[in-house]
Every structure is written in structure tokens, then in C-alpha cells.
Write an enzyme that holds these catalytic residues in place. Structure first.
Site, PDB file in Angstrom:
ATOM      1  N   LYS A 130       0.828  -1.205   0.000  1.00  0.00           N
ATOM      2  CA  LYS A 130       0.000   0.000   0.000  1.00  0.00           C
ATOM      3  C   LYS A 130       0.868   1.263   0.000  1.00  0.00           C
ATOM      4  O   LYS A 130       0.640   2.187  -0.777  1.00  0.00           O
ATOM      5  CB  LYS A 130      -0.941   0.003   1.215  1.00  0.00           C
ATOM      6  CG  LYS A 130      -1.872   1.207   1.247  1.00  0.00           C
ATOM      7  CD  LYS A 130      -3.085   0.932   2.101  1.00  0.00           C
ATOM      8  CE  LYS A 130      -2.792   0.984   3.580  1.00  0.00           C
ATOM      9  NZ  LYS A 130      -2.630   2.349   4.102  1.00  0.00           N
ATOM     10  N   ASP A 148      -6.866   1.206   0.527  1.00  0.00           N
ATOM     11  CA  ASP A 148      -6.934   1.312   1.989  1.00  0.00           C
ATOM     12  C   ASP A 148      -8.366   0.986   2.427  1.00  0.00           C
ATOM     13  O   ASP A 148      -9.201   0.575   1.616  1.00  0.00           O
ATOM     14  CB  ASP A 148      -6.498   2.712   2.465  1.00  0.00           C
ATOM     15  CG  ASP A 148      -7.532   3.766   2.117  1.00  0.00           C
ATOM     16  OD1 ASP A 148      -8.460   3.481   1.317  1.00  0.00           O
ATOM     17  OD2 ASP A 148      -7.437   4.872   2.667  1.00  0.00           O
TER      18      ASP A 148
END
Ligand code: SF4
Length: 222
Positions: A130, A148
Site C-alpha cells: 500500500k 486502503d
């Protein structure tokens, strides 16, 4: 059969195009709410932002970056002193260790620069998929999409890219988001999730993609 059921749970290509067209009209140039001026500052801020708010991270980095905003300066500052700047942020002990180790690795392997490849970024301490996606997208303009909690929720609720985990959603998004929206999709979806399609009570009455969205439990008009 209701119109929603007839349409199925997943948006079709025309609806996805319309969804991003509307989000783009609302906010033509979306970006991160983390405050940064260099790729390295962004990398540090994203590492600090795990399970913390952007506002909380910005408060800490506003004091930290004038003192240390390069790998050299952070290594010189040291882990102990760094903790004093970031002690208001969750998991700050582990994050301080990672930021110092990450800085040292940049000095040892990348001449102090932030690398531009996923492999090199993910090899840095404290950097997962991420964080690498955020840096590649926001600092270097790559059309990556970091999934997310907000993007995961919006993608599943709307039927844009349903998936059982963040990787499945990321892969689906990369398949279905039209090329011209790919660069900014990450920020449009995060901001939509953070401010409109909120976890507990989505603001469906004021949502610009309400008619496209497949979520069966929309918040009714007041
Ligand atoms: S209509 Fe509601 S559930 Fe659907 S995207 Fe908008 S805020 Fe989220």
C-alpha cells in the site's frame, strides 16, 4: 424485480465511466491530505500514517521536517530523538525504528534517493504494497491504486470493484478503471470514502453517485 437487482451487483463499463466523470467534476485535481514537499517526506509521512489520521501525521511532521527531512538528517537525529516528534502517533515505537532503518537503507543502496520501482520500495523497512502504491502514484505519477480501508469499502458498496480482500479489490480496480481516470482514481475514491461514503453512516442523500451505487442499505433521506 427491482431496478437494482435487474442491474446486478457490479457496475458495468458505462456506469464506471460515469462514476469517475462525476467524481472528477467535483474535484478535478485530487491529492493526498498529507503535507509533503519531496518524495522522501511523502514516504516518511505515509509510513507514519498507518492506522493514524493524516491530520495527526501532519501535526507531527510540521515540527519534524524542518529539523530532519532527508535520510542523512533522520539517521543523524536517531531513533530516540525521532520518537519525541512522533509520540502522538499510534505505533510510534515501531514506526520510529522503521523510519530510521528505511533511511539507512536509502543511504546504503539508493544514494539517499527514494527508488521509483515497486520492488525497491517494498524492500524498504516499514514499506508494504500500500505504501509503495501511494508513493508511486503521488510522488512519481504512476497509475497505481493503493487500496486502503476507504477504497475497499467504496469499491465493495458501490459495486465498482467488489472483492474479499484489498488485493482482490486492487486487481479488479486496475482492470475496470478507465485509463484516463487511473492516475487520480486512488484519491477520488479515498476522499469519497472519507467524507461521503463513511463507514458508519454513509451520506447517501448527498452522494453524487447515488443512482449508480448498488449498496442495498443506503442511508435514507432525512
Ligand atoms: S450512495 Fe451511499 S453507499 Fe453508495 S457510494 Fe454514495 S454514500 Fe456510499
Amino acid at each position: 424485480m427491482s431496478a437494482a437487482k435487474r442491474r446486478g451487483r457490479t457496475l458495468d463499463a458505462g456506469e464506471i465511466d460515469e462514476l469517475f466523470t462525476r467524481l472528477a467534476e467535483l474535484d478535478p485535481n485530487p491529492t493526498t491530505e498529507l503535507v509533503y514537499t519531496t518524495p522522501f517526506e511523502l514516504l516518511v509521512a505515509v509510513i507514519l500514517s498507518a492506522q493514524a489520521t493524516d491530520v495527526g501525521v501532519n501535526k507531527a511532521t510540521r515540527l519534524l521536517f524542518p529539523v530532519a527531512n532527508t535520510p542523512q538528517a533522520l539517521v543523524a537525529l536517531g531513533e530516540h530523538a525521532l520518537k519525541r516528534y512522533i509520540a502522538t502517533i499510534g505505533l510510534y515505537n515501531a514506526k520510529a525504528a522503521n523510519v530510521i532503518a528505511m533511511s539507512q537503507r536509502l543511504l546504503d543502496h539508493h544514494g539517499g534517493d527514494v527508488p521509483r520501482t515497486r520492488e525497491a520500495l517494498e524492500a524498504l523497512p516499514g514499506v508494504g504494497r500500500k505504501t509503495a502504491n501511494v508513493v508511486l502514484n503521488t510522488a512519481f505519477g504512476e497509475p497505481t491504486i493503493a487500496v486502503d480501508t476507504h477504497i475497499f469499502r467504496v469499491s465493495n458498496r458501490t459495486g465498482l470493484a467488489p472483492g474479499k480482500d484489498v488485493r482482490a479489490v486492487e486487481d479488479k480496480l486496475l482492470r475496470v478503471v478507465p485509463q484516463r481516470f487511473r492516475l487520480n482514481a486512488h484519491h477520488w475514491l479515498i476522499l469519497h470514502g472519507r467524507y461521503v461514503c463513511k463507514a458508519r453512516k454513509p451520506d447517501c442523500p448527498h452522494c453524487v453517485i447515488r443512482d449508480l451505487c448498488r449498496f442495498p442499505d443506503k442511508t435514507p433521506d432525512a
